[in-house]
Design an enzyme around this catalytic site. Structure first.
Site, short mmCIF file in Angstrom:
data_model
loop_
_atom_site.label_atom_id
_atom_site.label_comp_id
_atom_site.label_asym_id
_atom_site.label_seq_id
_atom_site.Cartn_x
_atom_site.Cartn_y
_atom_site.Cartn_z
N GLY A 29 -28.77 2.31 -26.84
CA GLY A 29 -28.72 2.47 -28.30
C GLY A 29 -27.32 2.77 -28.78
N ALA A 83 -32.45 9.19 -29.55
CA ALA A 83 -33.88 9.14 -29.87
C ALA A 83 -34.02 8.59 -31.28
CB ALA A 83 -34.49 10.54 -29.77
N ASP A 84 -35.21 8.13 -31.59
CA ASP A 84 -35.47 7.70 -32.97
C ASP A 84 -35.94 8.87 -33.81
OD1 ASP A 84 -34.84 4.92 -32.57
OD2 ASP A 84 -36.59 4.90 -31.26
N LYS A 94 -39.13 7.47 -29.00
CA LYS A 94 -38.04 6.59 -28.62
C LYS A 94 -38.53 5.15 -28.46
CE LYS A 94 -35.60 8.09 -25.13
NZ LYS A 94 -34.41 7.45 -25.68
N GLY A 97 -35.03 0.61 -29.68
CA GLY A 97 -34.17 -0.42 -29.08
C GLY A 97 -34.90 -1.25 -28.02
N GLU A 103 -35.99 3.74 -19.89
CA GLU A 103 -35.49 5.06 -20.30
C GLU A 103 -36.36 6.16 -19.70
OE1 GLU A 103 -35.42 4.83 -24.57
OE2 GLU A 103 -33.58 3.66 -24.60
C1 ABF Z 1 -32.59 4.76 -27.49
O1 ABF Z 1 -31.86 4.30 -28.55
C2 ABF Z 1 -33.95 4.52 -27.89
O2 ABF Z 1 -34.97 5.15 -27.25
C3 ABF Z 1 -33.95 4.77 -29.34
O3 ABF Z 1 -34.83 3.82 -29.79
C4 ABF Z 1 -32.59 4.41 -29.74
C5 ABF Z 1 -31.85 5.30 -30.68
O4 ABF Z 1 -30.82 4.48 -31.08
P1 ABF Z 1 -29.60 4.89 -31.94
O5 ABF Z 1 -28.82 5.85 -31.13
O6 ABF Z 1 -28.92 3.57 -32.13
O7 ABF Z 1 -30.15 5.45 -33.21
O8 ABF Z 1 -32.30 6.05 -27.23
#
Ligand code: ABF
Length: 217
Positions: A29, A83-84, A94, A97, A103
């Site tokens: 991510g 994380a989201d 999460k 992405g 993960e």
């Molecule tokens: C990963 O990156 C994923 O689990 C989560 O979906 C995403 C978060 O992306 P970002 O840092 O771009 O917001 O950790």
């Protein structure tokens, strides 16, 4: 006022403080990408990394960091990822992405999960962000029907995971018991993993705020 990218960079720098040596588990991510760029500056301190996605492996290699196969590694001190959504109880949602399965596997092999986020990710209840569920392709319609029974509205993402599977993004959930829901969804035949990281929560949350990086444990 700092931009979201500046906040992500600040928190990525803070995470490098936890890098003591050995092999580092690295997430996926945009926030994880900032971490990889910071990790490159201290690469002489580590033996290498295990990547949670092909994209992360490519970025690590691009910086000259050796990428190990997880099966060649005994374990890791830390896994660093974004994380989201995350709660103060350290339960995470999460997989936005699409790398949730790898993960979760890499995180399982690490002693500590260091979650790096900007303040927009801290929520009181998980579920506003659609919950990703990785599914074996032939089971997607069946799993979708089962997820509707759990109160969600699944939508098939136009995406294939690094593992050759599909993702259902489940909208409309208010996740008050993430540990129970994580296990319930994993019991549906055809599900590979879901994006709730609650049974194994984060150990440390580094949260970038307008007042600097806060550490929650
Ligand atoms: C990963 O990156 C994923 O689990 C989560 O979906 C995403 C978060 O992306 P970002 O840092 O771009 O917001 O950790």
């Amino acid at each position: 006022m700092a931009t979201q990218d500046e906040l992500k960079q600040q928190v990525a720098k803070a995470a490098v403080e936890y890098v003591k040596g050995g092999i580092i588990g690295v997430g996926t991510g945009s926030t994880a990408n900032f971490f990889i760029d910071e990790l490159a500056k201290v690469k002489d301190r580590i033996d290498g990394a295990v990547a949670s996605s092909e994209a992360t492996a490519q970025r690590l290699r691009g910086h000259g960091i050796q990428v190990f196969d997880l099966n060649d590694v005994d374990g890791m001190e830390i896994y660093v990822d974004g994380a989201d959504e995350i709660t103060e109880q350290m339960h995470m949602l999460k997989g936005g992405g699409g790398a949730l399965t790898r993960e979760k596997i890499v995180a399982a092999c690490a002693k500590d999960f260091i979650c790096i986020c900007d303040q927009s990710k801290l929520v009181p209840v998980l579920g506003k962000f659609p919950l990703p569920v990785e599914v074996i392709p032939m089971a997607s319609e069946y799993v979708a029907r089962e997820l509707v029974k759990l109160g969600g509205q699944p939508k098939l993402r136009d995406f294939t995971t690094d593992n050759g599977n599909v993702i259902l993004d489940v909208h409309g959930l208010t996740i008050t018991d993430p540990v129970a829901l994580e296990s319930k969804i994993n019991e549906i035949v055809g599900v590979v993993t879901n994006g709730l990281f609650a049974a194994r929560p984060a150990n440390v949350l580094l949260l970038a705020t307008a007042d600097g990086v806060k550490t929650l444990t």
